[in-house]
Design an enzyme around this catalytic site. Structure first.
Site, PDB file in Angstrom:
ATOM      1  N   ALA A  28       0.829  -1.207   0.000  1.00  0.00           N
ATOM      2  CA  ALA A  28       0.000   0.000   0.000  1.00  0.00           C
ATOM      3  C   ALA A  28       0.863   1.257   0.000  1.00  0.00           C
ATOM      4  CB  ALA A  28      -0.939  -0.007   1.206  1.00  0.00           C
ATOM      5  N   TYR A  29       1.929   1.228   0.784  1.00  0.00           N
ATOM      6  CA  TYR A  29       2.849   2.368   0.817  1.00  0.00           C
ATOM      7  C   TYR A  29       3.414   2.641  -0.569  1.00  0.00           C
ATOM      8  CZ  TYR A  29       7.156   4.976   1.715  1.00  0.00           C
ATOM      9  OH  TYR A  29       8.167   5.904   1.671  1.00  0.00           O
TER      10      TYR A  29
END
Length: 240
Positions: A151-152
């Site tokens: 996600a980062y």
């Protein structure tokens, strides 16, 4: 006649590490600074005493982002630059609500700069050709991806893409670029084994420190031509 006061530079996440180093760099150049911070670290008091305008902000919600934008609009009639440094780093751990992880990463790395760029656009315009800047801090993983921080990496990739869109939208008054660092400096608690493993990931085998970022930011601010570009700071890590 007196010398005109320079327009301030806005730094999000300016209470520690690279954001704090940038704030002090500009203060030492007699450049006015506006800093956002989430947690009141002791360093914030030092910035305030040095003349910086420090505004506590909660970027975890869109309402918090817009409340911060409103405070900036009350504080100044113009901005020299916005440096989007505020960041979070959350991994997909077992049992972690994945939707929450993704939402958090997108909120801080995409929603926040997107909303602030729009809300504060008028503060950047009207100062001349290539007279203002936006700099997004992305990450080395934008190109490589990350199996532990999916996600980062995705959110930073979205921010990287947004750099080019805002460059098109705001030219020629505002230049918009991004900086994509890998390891710049260690945390105090990082042990010797971790540090050596991290250093071995790049060709240059060093953590260059904040000055490397500061020098690149200065270059981008003084350029009258460069826009819509991403600048890696990775010590040749992509060649390992």
């Amino acid at each position: 006649m007196g010398k005109t006061q320079p327009l301030p530079i806005l730094i999000t996440g300016g209470g520690r590490r690279i954001g704090l180093a940038l704030a002090w760099h500009f203060i030492n150049q007699k450049q006015p600074v506006i800093v956002s911070y989430r947690t009141h670290y002791p360093a914030i008091d030092g910035l305030i005493n040095a003349g910086a305008q420090c505004i506590q902000a909660d970027f975890s919600t869109n309402d918090g982002v817009m409340a911060f934008a409103d405070e900036v609009l009350k504080t100044t009639h113009g901005l020299r630059a916005i440096l989007h440094n505020a960041s979070a780093w959350i991994a997909e751990k077992p049992g972690a609500p994945l939707a929450d992880v993704l939402a958090c990463m997108m909120q801080i790395h995409v929603n926040t700069p997107y909303l602030l760029n729009h809300a504060l656009e008028r503060l950047l315009r009207g100062h001349g050709h290539a007279a203002s800047d936006i700099i997004h801090f992305t990450d080395y993983v934008v190109e490589r991806g990350s199996d532990k921080h999916v996600a980062y990496a995705a959110s930073k990739a979205a921010l990287d893409n947004m750099t080019r869109s805002f460059a098109r939208k705001l030219a020629p008054e505002v230049k918009v670029n991004s900086i994509a660092p890998s390891l710049i400096l260690f945390n105090e608690h990082d042990d010797a084994e971790y540090r050596q493993q991290a250093l071995n990931k790049s060709l240059m085998k060093t953590a260059p420190g904040e000055k490397e970022v500061i020098d690149l930011v200065d270059y981008l601010l003084t350029s009258c031509f460069v826009t819509g570009r991403s600048f890696p700071l990775d010590g040749g890590r992509h060649l390992r």
